[in-house]
Scaffold this motif. Structure first.
Motif, short mmCIF file in Angstrom:
data_model
loop_
_atom_site.label_atom_id
_atom_site.label_comp_id
_atom_site.label_asym_id
_atom_site.label_seq_id
_atom_site.Cartn_x
_atom_site.Cartn_y
_atom_site.Cartn_z
N THR A 1 8.72 9.17 1.87
CA THR A 1 7.72 9.53 0.86
C THR A 1 7.76 8.54 -0.30
OG1 THR A 1 9.28 11.05 -0.21
CG2 THR A 1 7.78 11.99 1.44
N ALA A 2 8.41 7.41 -0.10
CA ALA A 2 8.57 6.43 -1.18
C ALA A 2 7.23 5.79 -1.55
CB ALA A 2 9.54 5.34 -0.76
N ASP A 3 7.09 5.50 -2.81
CA ASP A 3 5.97 4.70 -3.28
C ASP A 3 6.50 3.27 -3.36
OD1 ASP A 3 3.96 3.34 -4.50
OD2 ASP A 3 3.75 4.72 -6.19
N THR B 1 0.87 -1.17 0.00
CA THR B 1 0.00 0.00 0.00
C THR B 1 0.90 1.21 0.00
OG1 THR B 1 -0.09 0.00 2.39
CG2 THR B 1 -1.85 -1.16 1.23
N LYS B 2 0.39 2.35 -0.45
CA LYS B 2 1.26 3.51 -0.60
C LYS B 2 1.61 4.16 0.73
CE LYS B 2 0.09 4.28 -5.27
NZ LYS B 2 0.57 4.89 -6.40
N HIS B 3 0.70 4.15 1.70
CA HIS B 3 1.00 4.76 2.98
C HIS B 3 1.10 3.66 4.02
CE1 HIS B 3 1.26 7.87 5.93
NE2 HIS B 3 0.36 7.25 6.65
N LEU C 1 12.54 6.17 1.46
CA LEU C 1 13.23 7.28 0.81
C LEU C 1 12.55 8.58 1.17
CD1 LEU C 1 13.45 5.65 -2.73
CD2 LEU C 1 15.31 5.80 -1.05
N SER C 2 13.34 9.60 1.42
CA SER C 2 12.77 10.93 1.67
C SER C 2 12.58 11.65 0.34
CB SER C 2 13.70 11.75 2.56
OG SER C 2 14.90 12.05 1.87
#
Ligand SMILES: [Zn+2]
Length: 114
Positions: free
Chosen positions: A18-20, A7-9, A33-34
């Motif tokens: 903030t990585a996908d 899932t993205k979050h 990853l920032s």
């Protein structure tokens, strides 16, 4: 090893991530990853032409600076990578702190010599 669902979050992500993770192909090689910072800098490079004398020349390059951490690791690293991604470092937080102190000391010697 920490398992991260697709899932993205994710609750397991550090606050700066903030990585996908869905875009990271290999499930065993995922990184938090920032959002990267881009820093334009001037680099002095040595040019060694085959038919002339060696010389130095300034180039404008862009550095990408960010935080990276494998999802199965506990400590983040600070990455500093050239825009061609051929050069760079992944430094521990302590190494980054010591580098920052050393750079400040060197700059102090340039700007405020004894
Ligand atoms: Zn993450």
């Amino acid at each position: 090893m920490t398992t991260i669902p697709d899932t993205k979050h994710r609750a397991t992500c550090p606050p700066w991530c903030t990585a996908d993770h869905d875009e990271q192909e290999h499930s065993d090689d995922r990184w938090h990853l920032s959002t990267p910072l881009w820093l334009p800098v001037v680099e002095l490079a040595t040019i060694s032409p085959s038919n002339g004398p060696m010389r130095s020349e300034e180039f404008g390059i862009e550095l990408t600076i960010g935080i990276e951490q494998r999802v199965d690791e506990n400590e983040p690293y600070i990455s500093v990578v050239s825009d061609d991604r051929e050069r760079g470092f992944r430094l521990s937080l302590d190494s980054t702190r010591r580098l920052t102190v050393a750079l400040s000391a060197v700059l102090h010697d340039v700007w405020e010599p004894r």
